[in-house]
Design a protein around this motif. Structure first.
Motif, PDB file in Angstrom:
ATOM      1  N   GLU A 116       0.850  -1.188   0.000  1.00 55.37           N
ATOM      2  CA  GLU A 116       0.000   0.000   0.000  1.00 55.37           C
ATOM      3  C   GLU A 116       0.887   1.240   0.000  1.00 55.37           C
ATOM      4  O   GLU A 116       1.236   1.777   1.052  1.00 55.37           O
ATOM      5  N   PHE A 172      -4.633   1.284  -1.883  1.00 56.60           N
ATOM      6  CA  PHE A 172      -5.171   0.334  -0.924  1.00 56.60           C
ATOM      7  C   PHE A 172      -5.169  -1.047  -1.540  1.00 56.60           C
ATOM      8  O   PHE A 172      -5.386  -1.205  -2.746  1.00 56.60           O
ATOM      9  N   ARG A 173      -4.955  -2.049  -0.725  1.00 49.25           N
ATOM     10  CA  ARG A 173      -4.920  -3.437  -1.183  1.00 49.25           C
ATOM     11  C   ARG A 173      -6.333  -3.856  -1.598  1.00 49.25           C
ATOM     12  O   ARG A 173      -7.301  -3.622  -0.877  1.00 49.25           O
ATOM     13  N   HIS A 174      -6.451  -4.479  -2.778  1.00 51.65           N
ATOM     14  CA  HIS A 174      -7.717  -5.000  -3.289  1.00 51.65           C
ATOM     15  C   HIS A 174      -7.634  -6.524  -3.328  1.00 51.65           C
ATOM     16  O   HIS A 174      -6.606  -7.080  -3.705  1.00 51.65           O
ATOM     17  N   TYR A 175      -8.737  -7.169  -2.997  1.00 50.35           N
ATOM     18  CA  TYR A 175      -8.836  -8.626  -3.088  1.00 50.35           C
ATOM     19  C   TYR A 175      -9.994  -8.952  -4.023  1.00 50.35           C
ATOM     20  O   TYR A 175     -11.069  -8.362  -3.929  1.00 50.35           O
ATOM     21  N   ALA A 198     -13.048  -6.789  -2.557  1.00 46.01           N
ATOM     22  CA  ALA A 198     -12.999  -6.268  -1.194  1.00 46.01           C
ATOM     23  C   ALA A 198     -11.817  -5.316  -1.075  1.00 46.01           C
ATOM     24  O   ALA A 198     -10.717  -5.620  -1.532  1.00 46.01           O
ATOM     25  N   VAL A 199     -12.078  -4.153  -0.481  1.00 48.09           N
ATOM     26  CA  VAL A 199     -11.060  -3.139  -0.238  1.00 48.09           C
ATOM     27  C   VAL A 199     -11.282  -2.605   1.165  1.00 48.09           C
ATOM     28  O   VAL A 199     -12.420  -2.306   1.539  1.00 48.09           O
ATOM     29  N   GLU A 200     -10.205  -2.474   1.938  1.00 47.46           N
ATOM     30  CA  GLU A 200     -10.326  -1.951   3.299  1.00 47.46           C
ATOM     31  C   GLU A 200     -10.976  -0.566   3.286  1.00 47.46           C
ATOM     32  O   GLU A 200     -10.599   0.300   2.513  1.00 47.46           O
ATOM     33  N   GLY A 201     -11.976  -0.373   4.119  1.00 52.51           N
ATOM     34  CA  GLY A 201     -12.631   0.922   4.232  1.00 52.51           C
ATOM     35  C   GLY A 201     -13.697   1.193   3.191  1.00 52.51           C
ATOM     36  O   GLY A 201     -14.266   2.280   3.149  1.00 52.51           O
TER      37      GLY A 201
END
Length: 142
Positions: free
Chosen positions: A60, A75-78, A102-105
């Protein structure tokens, strides 16, 4: 109202870029900064289905910062994806598929697709991104 600079032609951008206020323009420039990154993913497929999971940018990085304020950050994406092919007849196949992100926040994002393949040449279908948008798709294979 924010002050604007005059539209000038400079080596680092077109005149429209120069009309952006100087304090905003700094966020677009990554001067001499190396931003390494790497990703990871697994993909399994057969003639009938596919399943995949990935995280394309695991680091990140902070892209824009003036020392006290961070203006941009990665931001890290999954991603989780899957699809299946169903024979409806000899000339038509149906391919439903989905992708979850999914992404944090941020809220989860779900894309759902439904495509038809006619005589191994014509693709047509639709997609829907939950709560965000929809679209139509088409393709002809020469």
């Amino acid at each position: 109202m924010a002050p604007r600079t005059a539209a000038k032609s400079k080596p680092f951008g077109p005149p429209v870029f120069m009309s952006i206020p100087h304090y905003t323009r700094r966020a677009f420039l990554v001067k001499g900064k190396v931003l390494p990154n790497f990703g990871f993913g697994l993909y399994w497929s057969s003639s009938r289905y596919y399943v995949g999971i990935s995280a394309p940018k695991l680091l990140e990085n902070t892209i824009g910062s003036d020392g006290s304020v961070t203006t941009s950050r990665e931001f890290r994406h999954y991603f989780l994806m899957a699809g299946y092919v169903i024979d409806l007849s000899e000339d038509m196949k149906f391919k439903p598929s989905a992708m979850l992100r999914a992404v944090e926040g941020a809220p989860l994002s779900l894309d759902v697709n439904a495509s038809f393949l006619l005589r191994e040449r014509v693709w047509f279908g639709a997609m829907y991104r939950y709560g965000n948008g929809f679209g139509l798709q088409g393709q002809y294979q020469v």
